[in-house]
Write a protein that holds these residues in place. Structure first.
Motif, PDB file in Angstrom:
ATOM      1  N   MET A   1       1.424 -42.529 -13.844  1.00 15.11           N
ATOM      2  CA  MET A   1       0.948 -43.894 -13.348  1.00 15.11           C
ATOM      3  C   MET A   1      -0.308 -44.144 -14.023  1.00 15.11           C
ATOM      4  N   LEU A   2      -0.951 -43.127 -14.471  1.00 14.82           N
ATOM      5  CA  LEU A   2      -2.461 -43.409 -15.038  1.00 14.82           C
ATOM      6  C   LEU A   2      -2.293 -43.695 -16.741  1.00 14.82           C
ATOM      7  N   ARG A   3      -2.984 -44.639 -17.127  1.00 19.60           N
ATOM      8  CA  ARG A   3      -2.839 -45.035 -18.248  1.00 19.60           C
ATOM      9  C   ARG A   3      -4.111 -44.333 -18.872  1.00 19.60           C
ATOM     10  N   TYR A   4      -5.136 -43.673 -18.386  1.00 20.79           N
ATOM     11  CA  TYR A   4      -6.026 -42.731 -19.062  1.00 20.79           C
ATOM     12  C   TYR A   4      -6.122 -41.476 -18.641  1.00 20.79           C
ATOM     13  N   ASP A   5      -6.486 -40.579 -19.381  1.00 19.21           N
ATOM     14  CA  ASP A   5      -6.223 -39.230 -19.331  1.00 19.21           C
ATOM     15  C   ASP A   5      -7.662 -38.676 -18.815  1.00 19.21           C
ATOM     16  N   GLY A   6      -7.579 -37.389 -18.332  1.00 20.49           N
ATOM     17  CA  GLY A   6      -8.988 -36.721 -18.190  1.00 20.49           C
ATOM     18  C   GLY A   6      -9.279 -36.470 -16.727  1.00 20.49           C
ATOM     19  N   ILE A   7      -8.106 -36.748 -15.785  1.00 21.02           N
ATOM     20  CA  ILE A   7      -8.594 -36.388 -14.313  1.00 21.02           C
ATOM     21  C   ILE A   7      -7.300 -35.364 -13.925  1.00 21.02           C
ATOM     22  N   THR A   8      -7.811 -34.337 -13.243  1.00 17.00           N
ATOM     23  CA  THR A   8      -6.900 -33.419 -12.561  1.00 17.00           C
ATOM     24  C   THR A   8      -7.161 -33.271 -11.055  1.00 17.00           C
ATOM     25  N   PHE A   9      -6.365 -33.529 -10.288  1.00 18.66           N
ATOM     26  CA  PHE A   9      -6.437 -33.116  -9.012  1.00 18.66           C
ATOM     27  C   PHE A   9      -6.219 -31.787  -8.537  1.00 18.66           C
ATOM     28  N   ILE A  10      -7.035 -31.239  -7.694  1.00 13.98           N
ATOM     29  CA  ILE A  10      -6.974 -30.079  -7.260  1.00 13.98           C
ATOM     30  C   ILE A  10      -6.638 -30.112  -5.586  1.00 13.98           C
ATOM     31  N   LEU A  11      -5.652 -29.654  -5.104  1.00 15.03           N
ATOM     32  CA  LEU A  11      -5.339 -29.875  -3.822  1.00 15.03           C
ATOM     33  C   LEU A  11      -5.189 -28.314  -3.274  1.00 15.03           C
ATOM     34  N   ILE A  12      -6.163 -28.298  -2.094  1.00 14.50           N
ATOM     35  CA  ILE A  12      -6.093 -27.258  -1.266  1.00 14.50           C
ATOM     36  C   ILE A  12      -5.536 -27.429  -0.076  1.00 14.50           C
ATOM     37  N   SER A  13      -4.418 -26.522   0.352  1.00 13.36           N
ATOM     38  CA  SER A  13      -3.866 -26.641   1.588  1.00 13.36           C
ATOM     39  C   SER A  13      -3.720 -25.312   2.082  1.00 13.36           C
ATOM     40  N   SER A  14      -3.811 -25.302   3.375  1.00 13.01           N
ATOM     41  CA  SER A  14      -3.372 -23.926   3.972  1.00 13.01           C
ATOM     42  C   SER A  14      -1.932 -24.128   4.707  1.00 13.01           C
ATOM     43  N   GLY A  15      -1.496 -25.156   4.770  1.00 17.56           N
ATOM     44  CA  GLY A  15      -0.068 -25.185   5.348  1.00 17.56           C
ATOM     45  C   GLY A  15       0.900 -25.146   4.394  1.00 17.56           C
ATOM     46  N   SER A  16       2.063 -25.186   4.886  1.00 19.27           N
ATOM     47  CA  SER A  16       3.215 -25.163   3.561  1.00 19.27           C
ATOM     48  C   SER A  16       3.218 -26.742   3.176  1.00 19.27           C
ATOM     49  N   GLU A  17       3.867 -26.702   1.944  1.00 17.57           N
ATOM     50  CA  GLU A  17       3.945 -28.006   1.239  1.00 17.57           C
ATOM     51  C   GLU A  17       4.925 -28.899   1.857  1.00 17.57           C
ATOM     52  N   PRO A  18       4.616 -30.234   2.156  1.00 24.97           N
ATOM     53  CA  PRO A  18       5.475 -31.298   2.474  1.00 24.97           C
ATOM     54  C   PRO A  18       6.885 -31.052   1.647  1.00 24.97           C
ATOM     55  N   ARG A  19       7.541 -31.197   2.615  1.00 24.98           N
ATOM     56  CA  ARG A  19       9.283 -30.681   2.139  1.00 24.98           C
ATOM     57  C   ARG A  19       9.873 -31.813   1.220  1.00 24.98           C
ATOM     58  N   SER A  20       9.165 -32.824   1.401  1.00 23.74           N
ATOM     59  CA  SER A  20       9.586 -34.052   0.252  1.00 23.74           C
ATOM     60  C   SER A  20       9.279 -33.768  -1.145  1.00 23.74           C
ATOM     61  N   SER A  21       8.423 -32.929  -1.378  1.00 17.58           N
ATOM     62  CA  SER A  21       7.837 -32.683  -2.540  1.00 17.58           C
ATOM     63  C   SER A  21       7.903 -31.478  -3.123  1.00 17.58           C
ATOM     64  N   VAL A  22       8.778 -30.697  -2.333  1.00 19.91           N
ATOM     65  CA  VAL A  22       9.001 -29.397  -2.852  1.00 19.91           C
ATOM     66  C   VAL A  22       9.913 -29.543  -4.195  1.00 19.91           C
ATOM     67  N   THR A  23      10.608 -30.249  -4.412  1.00 22.64           N
ATOM     68  CA  THR A  23      11.361 -30.075  -5.483  1.00 22.64           C
ATOM     69  C   THR A  23      10.594 -30.622  -6.878  1.00 22.64           C
ATOM     70  N   THR A  24       9.377 -30.966  -6.661  1.00 22.35           N
ATOM     71  CA  THR A  24       8.358 -31.543  -7.773  1.00 22.35           C
ATOM     72  C   THR A  24       7.891 -30.355  -8.155  1.00 22.35           C
ATOM     73  N   THR A  25       8.084 -29.746  -9.286  1.00 20.92           N
ATOM     74  CA  THR A  25       7.221 -28.576  -9.843  1.00 20.92           C
ATOM     75  C   THR A  25       6.045 -28.737 -10.603  1.00 20.92           C
ATOM     76  N   PHE A  26       5.114 -28.329  -9.913  1.00 19.26           N
ATOM     77  CA  PHE A  26       3.875 -28.422 -10.661  1.00 19.26           C
ATOM     78  C   PHE A  26       3.094 -26.955 -10.130  1.00 19.26           C
ATOM     79  N   PRO A  27       1.870 -26.775 -11.057  1.00 18.60           N
ATOM     80  CA  PRO A  27       1.295 -25.417 -10.865  1.00 18.60           C
ATOM     81  C   PRO A  27       0.713 -25.116  -9.525  1.00 18.60           C
ATOM     82  N   HIS A  28       0.968 -23.913  -8.926  1.00 22.00           N
ATOM     83  CA  HIS A  28       0.515 -23.677  -7.589  1.00 22.00           C
ATOM     84  C   HIS A  28      -0.221 -22.212  -7.929  1.00 22.00           C
ATOM     85  N   ILE A  29      -1.415 -22.006  -7.124  1.00 19.56           N
ATOM     86  CA  ILE A  29      -2.055 -20.626  -7.266  1.00 19.56           C
ATOM     87  C   ILE A  29      -1.876 -20.343  -5.775  1.00 19.56           C
TER      88      ILE A  29
END
Lengths: 373, 937
Positions: free
Chosen positions: A155-183
């Motif tokens: 949705m972004l028209r401009y590049d350059g931003i990266t969100f880093i999400l820190i969470s200690s719980g498990s991922e929301p179930r609705s977004s499990v199928t979307t694969t993106f890098p996890h550490i």
């Protein structure tokens, strides 16, 4: 291509035991070059497994431009959205800490639009990182926001931003199928916890002891501390598990008491191996009451560890008489159904009188039960 | 509405923006209304913009992207001659479009001079920068385009002459480049190209010439790690061989090469490429690698200077402009073809087949990482059918207004009676379904990029996402904003083409921030699409407006709804979908009005397979029922092909990729340089063949792919594993370290779920969880309170119905217990557990354990410690927080209605005892005691 040299990486891994892999992944996933970064990455793991500390240290080391936001400080999602935008707007201004909340952001559509505007205005040359710490502790349900963030790249028209999400719980179930890098930060094992606890400089050990009569050498301090850490881990790891924060706090709290005999000269710690071993056993014997009682780890605010061998706290909290009766009454009353409340406890006499018989009948088959305070 | 129009007409006179003024002049000029004035005004603006363009060209002679070149929109009024340049399988679309455009030309004679003008101005514009083509004849499209390509080429040659390379390009060079380009443009002109290549190899030594490398080996045999490369096969000669051996080998190879080249010459790109890739070998010894590295660093200039003086063997090089992974026919359009064979001077460092120069590697890495991170669209693999469907649909929508012109200027009075209009009548809606990461967005973005290249300025794209637009109102606002954005983009790019109708000049951003009822907003918006707004007024204005609409095409609006199911579940009775689909399916012409209906196309993209069923009945009836489902990869090989499409690189970016790159730099003033987005072709070949090789040779990678294929079939799952390896890729041939790919904890699926939660628990918490699970079993199977729990302490459980049953059961004599057990269904309901019960169980278990320890005697060093109730409460709360205990009122509908403390609330453990036993069995650091507790009940 990665912004962290291998020497730096090794240093960081020494500083954070058992987190080499995470540093390595971080440095290979994100870089200053904005075209090659993912739009979102997630740092997941149990509470107090070092996610925040590792990321903070990493960002300090590589000097990426970033914005750090603790989501648990935001009561609602809307506040968080506004804070993100305000923080981004403040980049490059004279006073980056002065945030402007005048522009409202009620919903995701506005958020995306305004984010585009902000990015256009910023015209980032290098990648910028927005860290959303403890996103799972946001005051509101965050699932939809999570999904938005991990898909925001389209949705972004401009590049350059990266969100880093820190969470200690498990991922929301609705977004499990979307694969993106996890550490992933695995929980510390017992040995790793011990290593982390032990990694203290003599100076900091000395500062934990406070001003003392007797000066201990650095070697003595270190050997005292490492044997002490072993004791703490053996005793409290079953209780706290991999929660390194709790372990650290406990260790720090009890250390002056534990080291008292050494400072008073009751037990001598010598650098020589055999003597220090015997000294350790003696020390352990002296401190056994401290370690076996749960005084150190109790959650209550009432009693603290006073001093070694001091007055032993009873563990009972004596209450005033009326409070006791009130508590008992409240407990009994808790067995009534809520719809009877007005009849039983209201001040209108009529209703009370009418009901009294039936209530006494009702209480007949109730036995008194145990009641935890 | 009348007032509003009038105000709008008056408004531009006050405005200061130059483009706005021009528009207003045009508008006013159009008022008297004859076709000639219309085209005149168009021409004026064309000349205007051209002069502007010329100015810009002379200003900066860095080359701009030729993609969707600035003159493209003018194509609208021009006879199409581009059909030949289309790739073969895309012909049906382009033919269709050419038919339409031919119709346009035939029926509107006024547009012919305009076209000629446009061409001549294009040539004129490029004249100052390219002296060679100044005298080309005008009137046809091709020379003009050649002129343009030359104009884009020449600065590259100059610019690439980087200060580090000492060679000076002879004045001859530019000529070569120019003729080279011209030859490549002609399809099938291989011989000419070959000749050129020969000549050029002399000049540009190893920019293109594999021969150079080979030759260099002959004359400097002491160097290590040289690779003889032929067209059909490559081999590495180990350094231990003597010079004679090597020369012999080379001679042999040379013979092979000429043969194989003869064979390969006629074949097209991909097959030959395959052969090349499979024959690939690489050196393994680290010494050789090091040598190769040093070769790159030190010997680069040597090589170039040495080899430039050699006489080259008379073998020819096939101009394989076709990029290897570019399997989509439509993705190899003419502009890409014309751009490909650029001689890169500064990248002549590339020497062997086992290494890639620093700059090329850096570019490859960037490109691959961007592809892996979904920043750049990759070539479509295996979804051509779906792509074609989507593309056709979109193209139809875009072309519909062109048809309108044809209709409007033809003799037919009632357009609705024209048979061909039915072909383009409404119903432009489709659903694109497929699991996540199956290529839905890729298809859409590729199709849009292709459309933009062909029909730039004739449509506006509106992309909504169900994630961002969470209700209809927001969606409307976003549509308004994006239309405004698209309109501005049209204005900025091309002042000639004032695209939208007069009605569109109301600023939709004002709609965005105004609080209005959604009905009003929707009505306005739809009127923006349609140009119907004029009809609704019954005054004298609309008549002239109608006429203008007959000639001036309405801009098509393509609406892409990502996460379609989110729009279908919206609470607002699917108003948005209803209205949009209603507009889309309404016929373009009806008997009631002579005006064309809004020309929109709606494509829903969803990963939910039941998305069509989620539509309401009235919405569903308006949907065209065109559902395109993307298939999964059938077998492992095709799955790998899909995965590897993101890992491979093409030397020239595809159309969609270029568009993404341009868009990414939208806020930069500096245009994208050609050297930034093209990669040395040889380097890409080496890289791509390595990627194929890694799959065929490494069992670990195969296992990784097979696992992803067997579990989720998600290519991104594979991509994630490659991320860090690609970032750290070296320059010699094991580019990627296998250890970096396999076994990184980067995948969410590997570390999610109950198991991970349980492993992170402290021993006390784990024990309490086990005890809760034990107690649950006790309570649900036997209906009586177990003996270990004293009956005087039922705790908070007495709130629920459960204990009442237990009391009745307890009254029954023990002998009849089995009877009741049989008569009742076993484990009908799970018993909720409170902390008290779990702690009782914990104490009883702990007692047993201590007893066992006491009997074991002094062997135990650390005695089992029983933690106090207070600590246990804390541990219990941890369980609750981690979601391992679920509130009973949520799951069973019983239990206390919240508000109580952790100890009194009724909970249900999330995991059963057997499951726990399995987890604990493999758990690192679990003590024997814990395992025992899981075992027997």
């Amino acid at each position: 291509m990665s912004d962290l040299t291998s020497d730096q990486l090794k240093e960081l891994a020494l500083e954070f035991p058992a987190r080499y892999n995470q540093f390595d992944l971080l440095s290979s996933l994100i870089s200053k070059d904005k075209t090659s970064n993912p739009t979102a990455i997630a740092l997941t793991g149990q509470p107090s497994s070092g996610k925040t500390a590792v990321l903070r240290r990493f960002l300090r080391e590589v000097r990426f431009s970033h914005t750090w936001l603790s989501c648990d400080e935001s009561v609602t999602l809307r506040v968080l959205l506004q804070r993100i935008l305000a923080a981004l707007r403040a980049i490059g201004t004279q006073d980056p800490n002065k945030l402007d909340y005048s522009i409202m952001c009620h919903n995701f559509t506005l958020f995306v639009t305004q984010l585009n505007d902000v990015l256009k205005a910023l015209a980032l040359e290098e990648a910028h990182f927005v860290v959303l710490d403890r996103i799972d502790e946001l005051g509101e349900p965050y699932e939809s926001f999570y999904q938005l963030v991990i898909n925001i790249g389209e949705m972004l028209r401009y590049d350059g931003i990266t969100f880093i999400l820190i969470s200690s719980g498990s991922e929301p179930r609705s977004s499990v199928t979307t694969t993106f890098p996890h550490i992933y930060f695995p929980p510390y094992s017992k040995a790793e916890s011990l290593a982390i606890l032990r990694s203290q400089t003599p100076g900091s050990i000395q500062s934990m002891l406070g001003p003392t009569d007797r000066e201990l050498s650095d070697v003595q301090l270190t050997s005292l501390w490492s044997s002490y850490c072993q004791v703490i881990i053996d005793t409290y790891f079953p209780l706290y598990g991999p929660d390194i924060q709790q372990l650290k706090a406990t260790a720090r709290e009890a250390f002056p008491t534990y080291a008292q005999p050494v400072l008073h000269g009751v037990v001598g710690i010598l650098p020589s191996n055999r003597d220090s071993q015997s000294g350790f056993v003696k020390l352990y014997k002296i401190n056994q009451p401290l370690l076996t009682s749960e005084e150190l780890v109790r959650n209550s605010f009432v009693s603290y560890v006073q001093s070694a061998g001091g007055t032993e706290a009873t563990g009972h909290h004596d209450m005033p008489m009326y409070s006791k009766y009130l508590l008992c009454a409240a407990y009994l009353a808790s067995y009534n159904k809520p719809r009877h409340d007005i009849r039983l406890f209201s001040r209108i006499r009529e209703s009370r009188r009418r009901i009294r018989k039936s209530t006494s009948h009702k209480f007949k088959d109730k036995k008194p039960c145990a009641f935890t305070v | 509405m009348m007032n509003w129009l009038a105000a709008k007409m008056g408004l531009p006179a006050n405005s200061t923006g130059s483009s706005r003024e021009r528009t207003s002049e045009q508008n006013l000029a159009r008022k008297p209304h004859s076709r000639a004035t219309r085209s005149n005004s168009d021409f004026n603006t064309a000349a205007d913009s051209n002069s502007h363009n010329k100015h810009r060209v002379s200003d900066d002679d860095v080359d701009e992207i030729a993609f969707s070149g600035t003159h493209q929109p003018r194509k609208r009024g021009r006879p199409p001659t581009k059909v030949t340049s289309m790739a073969s399988s895309a012909n049906e679309f382009s033919k269709k479009s050419s038919v339409v455009r031919n119709a346009t030309t035939r029926s509107t004679p006024a547009s012919a001079p305009l076209a000629r003008n446009a061409c001549s101005t294009t040539a004129k514009r490029s004249a100052p920068s390219s002296p060679t083509t100044g005298s080309r004849p005008t009137g046809s499209r091709r020379p003009a385009r050649n002129a343009r390509t030359v104009y884009t080429r020449c600065p590259v040659a100059q610019e690439n002459e980087s200060p580090s390379s000492v060679r000076i390009i002879p004045p001859l060079t530019r000529q070569h480049v120019a003729s080279d380009e011209a030859d490549y443009d002609v399809d099938g002109a291989q011989e000419g190209a070959l000749q050129v290549t020969l000549e050029r190899t002399k000049d540009f030594d190893n920019a293109e010439g594999e021969e150079t490398v080979r030759h260099e080996i002959v004359c400097a045999p002491s160097r290590l790690a040289r690779v003889v490369r032929t067209k059909g096969s490559r081999s590495v000669s180990p350094p231990t061989q003597t010079t004679n051996d090597m020369q012999h080998l080379i001679r042999v190879k040379k013979e092979e090469m000429t043969e194989s080249q003869d064979a390969v010459l006629g074949t097209s790109g991909p097959e030959g490429q395959d052969q090349v890739e499979h024959d690939h070998k690489y050196i393994a010894s680290p010494d050789q690698e090091r040598a190769a590295e040093s070769l790159i660093e030190n010997g680069a200039e040597e090589i170039s200077s040495a080899s430039s003086s050699r006489k080259l063997p008379a073998t020819v090089d096939k101009p394989s402009a076709q990029s290897p992974s570019n399997e989509l026919p439509t993705a190899a359009p003419e502009s890409a073809m014309s751009e490909t064979p650029t001689p890169k001077v500064d990248e002549s460092i590339t020497t062997t087949r086992t290494s890639i120069s620093v700059t090329s590697m850096d570019k490859i890495k960037r490109r691959v990482l961007a592809q892996l991170n979904r920043k750049l669209p990759v070539p479509i693999v295996g979804l051509d059918d779906a792509y074609r469907k989507i593309y056709t649909l979109l193209e139809q929508t875009v072309l519909a207004p062109t048809l309108d012109i044809a209709l409007g200027s033809s003799k037919l009075d009632s357009p609705s009676s024209l048979p061909s209009s039915t072909k383009f009548h409404g119903g432009n809606s489709a659903l694109l379904l497929g699991p996540r990461a199956s290529g839905k967005s890729l298809i859409i973005s590729t199709a849009l990029a292709e459309l933009e290249r062909k029909y730039r300025g004739q449509f506006i794209v509106v992309r909504l996402s169900g994630f961002a637009q969470t209700d209809d109102k927001q969606a409307l606002q976003e549509i308004a904003a994006q239309i405004e954005y698209g309109r501005r983009a049209l204005d900025d790019d091309d002042t000639l083409y004032d695209s939208l109708d007069d009605e569109a000049n109301e600023d939709p951003t004002r709609i965005r921030y105004k609080r209005q009822s959604s009905r009003v907003v929707l009505e306005r918006l739809l009127s923006l699409f349609s140009g119907r707004a004029g009809v609704r007024d019954d005054n004298d204005e609309p008549s002239s407006n109608q006429q203008s609409q007959m000639q001036q095409p309405v801009v098509s609006v393509l609406i892409i709804l990502d996460e379609f199911e989110q729009f279908a579940t919206m609470q607002n009775r699917q108003t948005l979908l209803y209205n949009l689909l209603d507009v889309a399916q309404s016929p373009r012409y009806s008997l009631k009005t002579d005006n064309p209906a809004p020309n929109i196309c709606i494509i829903g993209v969803s990963s939910r397979m039941n998305a069509p069923e989620m539509l309401e009945k009235r919405v569903r009836s308006r949907f065209s029922h065109r559902v395109i489902v993307l298939p999964h990869a059938d077998d492992l090989e095709s799955f790998w092909r899909i995965c590897s499409s993101s890992l491979k690189v093409t030397s020239t970016p595809t159309i969609a990729m270029t568009r993404a790159m341009v868009n990414a730099r939208r806020n930069k003033t500096v245009p994208l340089k050609k050297s930034e987005y093209t990669i040395d072709r040889r380097a890409t070949e080496v890289w791509n063949s390595y990627i194929d090789d890694i799959y065929s040779s490494s069992p670990e990678i195969r296992r990784l792919i097979a696992r992803a294929f067997a579990t989720s079939k998600d290519p991104r799952q594979v991509h994630m594993q490659f991320l860090s390896a690609v970032r750290k890729a070296g320059q010699t041939i094991p580019f990627l370290a296998i250890s970096q790919i396999v076994g990184r904890e980067i995948d969410v699926l590997e570390n999610a779920g109950i198991m991970e939660k349980v492993t992170g628990l402290s021993e006390l918490s784990l024990m309490l969880l086990i005890c809760a699970a034990r107690a649950e079993i006790k309570y649900s199977t036997t209906a009586s309170v177990p003996a270990t729990l004293s009956p005087t302490k039922p705790g908070a459980i007495s709130n629920t119905e459960g204990p009442q049953e237990t009391t009745t059961e307890r009254i029954l004599p023990a002998s009849s217990k089995s009877l009741t057990y049989v008569s009742r269904p076993v484990v009908t309901r799970m018993a909720p557990i409170s902390f008290t019960i779990a702690y009782e169980e914990y104490l009883s278990q702990a007692g047993k354990t201590r007893l066992a320890e006491a009997s074991a005697g002094a062997l135990i060093t650390m005695p089992f410690r029983v933690w106090s109730r207070e600590q246990a409460v804390a541990a219990w709360e941890v369980l609750e927080r981690r979601g391992l205990l679920v509130n009973a009122s949520e799951t069973l509908g019983t239990g206390s209605t919240g508000g109580g403390s952790a100890t009194s609330e009724m909970q249900v453990p999330e995991v059963g005892l057997m499951e726990l036993g399995e987890i604990v069995k493999d758990m690192r650091g679990a003590t024997g005691v814990v395992r025992q507790w899981c075992a027997h009940l």
